[in-house]
Design an enzyme around this catalytic site. Structure first.
Site, PDB file in Angstrom:
ATOM      1  N   SER A 212     -24.621 -43.896  30.668  1.00  0.00           N
ATOM      2  CA  SER A 212     -26.075 -44.356  30.625  1.00  0.00           C
ATOM      3  C   SER A 212     -26.270 -44.842  29.429  1.00  0.00           C
ATOM      4  O   SER A 212     -26.349 -44.936  28.148  1.00  0.00           O
ATOM      5  CB  SER A 212     -26.227 -42.660  30.933  1.00  0.00           C
TER       6      SER A 212
ATOM      7  N   TYR B 252     -27.000 -33.961  29.662  1.00  0.00           N
ATOM      8  CA  TYR B 252     -27.077 -34.860  30.325  1.00  0.00           C
ATOM      9  C   TYR B 252     -26.465 -35.944  29.159  1.00  0.00           C
ATOM     10  O   TYR B 252     -25.447 -36.526  29.184  1.00  0.00           O
ATOM     11  CB  TYR B 252     -28.396 -35.269  31.320  1.00  0.00           C
TER      12      TYR B 252
END
Ligand code: NAD
Length: 260
Positions: free
Chosen positions: A142, A155
């Site tokens: 990401s 995350y």
């Protein structure tokens, strides 16, 4: 770019980015195992692909945090098609909260899905790739593999961690013909992101529109979401790349939100 008859496992492929990658790989000639926690949705995805590309997709039940399920799922694919050429470790979830309110159980769940999942699926496919002297492992990172955002401690930590695991596999696998790279998308409108919009609005005390415009897309060059098809093209390019020149890398596709 072609993946003719290449055996590809895509985790989390019953939905969102993984599903788009599975469809793109099938269109490029690959045989695709849709590995997902949600077996009915995985079967529906496989049926959809087989309608256009007969015999090119199977559904595999797999919780990527469970070693026995991962090993059984990979074995199911090897029994069906003989080997594994491409792994896309994509399954993931999101939980947002400030650190001081982040439940330890949620932290462990996030790291298990993103990091244990990448480790276990890699560990299961690598012997097959080493045996044949070729293969590609892709991790779904990401922009949060490179950048931090408030509320996303687990995350961001997990997505940064994938860069390390990928680089180690690149070094161990290089001499055996196995490449590995990390795809780093910006915000893509999938169920994972749709769920976050009201959650972040509440947590940050702003409107949902501002979450989209300012938090998610505020630093892009054009205010646009990245799409599942954009990421599927990147995933095809990285999977089909012909040499070890491109390994141990991470490729950001984020409308310029993050520039390397
Ligand atoms: P999604 O919610 O649409 O799909 C995720 C899929 O993973 C679902 O089918 C779900 O059933 C499956 N899954 C969840 N836990 C699992 C488990 N333990 N075992 C097996 N399957 C499991 O989400 P998405 O947006 O397509 O996200 C896919 C990946 O892309 C994730 O790793 C996510 O972090 C990453 N990513 C997403 C975005 C974005 O903006 N959507 C941006 C960057 C990275």
């Amino acid at each position: 770019m072609e993946l003719k008859d290449k055996v590809c496992i895509v985790t989390g492929a019953a939905s969102g980015i993984g599903l788009a990658i599975a469809k793109r790989y099938a269109a490029a000639g690959g045989k695709i195992a849709i590995a997902d926690l949600k077996i009915e949705a995985a079967q529906a995805a496989a049926d959809g692909i087989n309608a256009d590309h007969p015999g090119q997709a199977i559904a595999v039940a797999m919780d990527v945090t469970q070693e026995d399920q991962v090993n059984a799922g990979v074995q199911q694919v090897v029994d069906a098609w003989g080997t594994v050429d491409v792994l896309v470790s994509n399954a993931g979830i999101q939980i947002v909260n400030p650190v001081e309110q982040f439940a330890f159980a949620d932290w462990k769940k996030m790291l298990a899905i993103h990091l244990d999942g990448a480790f276990l699926t890699s560990k299961a496919v690598l012997p097959h790739m080493y045996k044949q002297g070729s293969g590609t492992v892709l991790f779904m990172g990401s922009v949060h593999s490179k950048e931090a955002s408030p509320l996303k401690s687990a995350y961001v930590t997990a997505k940064h961690g994938l860069l390390g695991l990928s680089r180690v596999i690149a070094k161990e696998g290089g001499p055996k013909g196995v490449r590995t790279n990390v795809i780093c998308p910006g915000f893509v409108r999938t169920p994972l992101v749709d769920k976050q919009i009201p959650e972040q609005a509440k947590e940050l005390g702003i409107s949902e529109e501002d979450v989209i415009k300012k938090v998610m897309l505020g630093q892009t060059v054009d205010g646009e979401f990245t799409t599942v098809d954009d990421i599927a093209e990147v995933a095809l390019f990285l999977a089909a790349f012909p040499t070890n020149a491109l390994t141990g890398q991470s490729l950001v596709a984020s409308h310029g939100w993050y520039m390397n």
